[in-house]
Motif scaffolding. Structure first.
Motif, short mmCIF file in Angstrom:
data_model
loop_
_atom_site.label_atom_id
_atom_site.label_comp_id
_atom_site.label_asym_id
_atom_site.label_seq_id
_atom_site.Cartn_x
_atom_site.Cartn_y
_atom_site.Cartn_z
N ILE A 1 0.84 -1.20 0.00
CA ILE A 1 0.00 0.00 0.00
C ILE A 1 0.87 1.24 0.00
CG2 ILE A 1 -1.62 1.36 1.38
CD1 ILE A 1 -2.84 -1.31 2.32
N TYR A 2 1.87 1.26 0.88
CA TYR A 2 2.75 2.42 0.96
C TYR A 2 3.55 2.58 -0.33
CZ TYR A 2 5.87 5.92 2.81
OH TYR A 2 6.55 7.09 3.01
N PHE A 3 4.08 1.46 -0.83
CA PHE A 3 4.89 1.49 -2.04
C PHE A 3 4.07 2.00 -3.22
CE2 PHE A 3 7.83 -0.16 -5.19
CZ PHE A 3 9.05 -0.01 -4.56
N TRP A 4 2.84 1.49 -3.36
CA TRP A 4 1.97 1.94 -4.45
C TRP A 4 1.65 3.42 -4.32
CZ3 TRP A 4 -2.82 4.19 -4.52
CH2 TRP A 4 -3.41 4.32 -5.77
N SER A 5 1.37 3.86 -3.10
CA SER A 5 0.99 5.25 -2.90
C SER A 5 2.13 6.20 -3.24
CB SER A 5 0.50 5.49 -1.47
OG SER A 5 1.58 5.41 -0.56
N ARG A 6 3.36 5.78 -3.04
CA ARG A 6 4.51 6.62 -3.37
C ARG A 6 4.80 6.61 -4.87
NH1 ARG A 6 5.49 10.58 -0.31
NH2 ARG A 6 6.98 10.18 1.29
N ARG A 7 4.50 5.53 -5.54
CA ARG A 7 4.74 5.47 -6.98
C ARG A 7 3.63 6.12 -7.79
NH1 ARG A 7 8.14 0.37 -9.02
NH2 ARG A 7 10.04 0.91 -7.89
N HIS A 8 2.50 6.40 -7.19
CA HIS A 8 1.37 7.04 -7.86
C HIS A 8 0.92 8.25 -7.05
CE1 HIS A 8 1.35 2.85 -9.24
NE2 HIS A 8 1.02 3.38 -10.40
N PRO A 9 1.75 9.28 -6.94
CA PRO A 9 1.46 10.39 -6.03
C PRO A 9 0.30 11.30 -6.44
CG PRO A 9 3.42 10.87 -7.30
CD PRO A 9 3.03 9.46 -7.63
N SER A 10 -0.07 11.30 -7.68
CA SER A 10 -1.14 12.22 -8.10
C SER A 10 -2.51 11.55 -8.20
CB SER A 10 -0.79 12.85 -9.45
OG SER A 10 -0.66 11.83 -10.42
N THR A 11 -2.60 10.28 -7.87
CA THR A 11 -3.88 9.56 -7.95
C THR A 11 -4.80 9.99 -6.82
OG1 THR A 11 -2.74 7.65 -8.89
CG2 THR A 11 -4.92 7.27 -7.98
N GLN A 12 -6.03 10.31 -7.17
CA GLN A 12 -7.05 10.70 -6.19
C GLN A 12 -7.77 9.44 -5.70
OE1 GLN A 12 -7.92 13.92 -5.12
NE2 GLN A 12 -6.08 14.60 -6.18
N ILE A 13 -7.97 9.35 -4.39
CA ILE A 13 -8.62 8.19 -3.79
C ILE A 13 -9.76 8.68 -2.92
CG2 ILE A 13 -8.32 6.24 -2.23
CD1 ILE A 13 -5.36 6.28 -3.08
N SER A 14 -10.91 8.03 -3.05
CA SER A 14 -12.05 8.37 -2.22
C SER A 14 -12.14 7.36 -1.08
CB SER A 14 -13.33 8.31 -3.05
OG SER A 14 -14.44 8.55 -2.24
N LEU A 15 -12.13 7.86 0.15
CA LEU A 15 -12.25 7.00 1.32
C LEU A 15 -13.71 6.93 1.74
CD1 LEU A 15 -9.23 8.14 3.49
CD2 LEU A 15 -9.44 6.07 2.15
N PHE A 16 -14.30 5.76 1.55
CA PHE A 16 -15.68 5.49 1.95
C PHE A 16 -16.68 6.44 1.33
CE2 PHE A 16 -12.82 4.55 5.55
CZ PHE A 16 -12.83 3.17 5.43
N GLY A 17 -16.32 7.07 0.22
CA GLY A 17 -17.20 7.99 -0.45
C GLY A 17 -17.40 9.31 0.28
N LEU A 18 -16.62 9.54 1.32
CA LEU A 18 -16.79 10.76 2.12
C LEU A 18 -15.68 11.77 1.89
CD1 LEU A 18 -17.75 9.07 5.50
CD2 LEU A 18 -19.28 10.12 3.85
#
Length: 132
Positions: free
Chosen positions: A51-68
């Motif tokens: 999870i950490y590795f992916w998040s660092r390799r894709h820094p501009s990706t927007q993620i929605s947490l629980f739709g909130l």
């Protein structure tokens, strides 16, 4: 495991040995430092490494947490740790997740930053050995 699959399909496409080497090194490092934190199970910390590795390799990706809430990818591991802390009520519940983030950060730093900046190339730490 969603982010592990996404990491394997994007950053480690056609590099199965390198992905195995990342998980192997992470597992070994977690086994070495786990007695210091008295963690009975290492599955949650190991799950946080991709999870950490992916998040660092894709820094501009927007993620929605629980739709909130919508956050960018580098904040995803911290948001998951905070959520774990809130749900369980104590910081010790999030200690394993924080350890996984620390190991993930170390792996990311060695593979993406240190090999590019300090060494100037790949090494046995950042690339899988030939027999794999």
């Amino acid at each position: 495991m969603r982010y592990s699959r996404m990491l394997e399909e994007s950053s480690f496409a056609n590099k199965r040995a390198d992905y195995f080497w990342l998980l192997f090194q992470s597992s070994a490092l977690l086994l070495l430092v786990s007695p210091l934190f008295t963690l009975p199970f290492l599955s949650a910390p190991l799950a946080f490494v991709p999870i950490y590795f992916w998040s660092r390799r894709h820094p501009s990706t927007q993620i929605s947490l629980f739709g909130l809430v919508t956050i960018t990818a580098p904040y995803l591991p911290l948001a998951l740790v905070a959520f774990s802390w809130i749900i369980n009520g104590t910081w010790t519940a999030a200690a394993g997740d924080l350890l996984g983030c620390a190991v993930g950060h170390l792996c990311w730093f060695v593979r993406d930053v240190w090999s590019r900046e300090a060494i100037g190339g790949v090494s046995f730490i950042s690339k899988a050995p030939e027999p794999l």
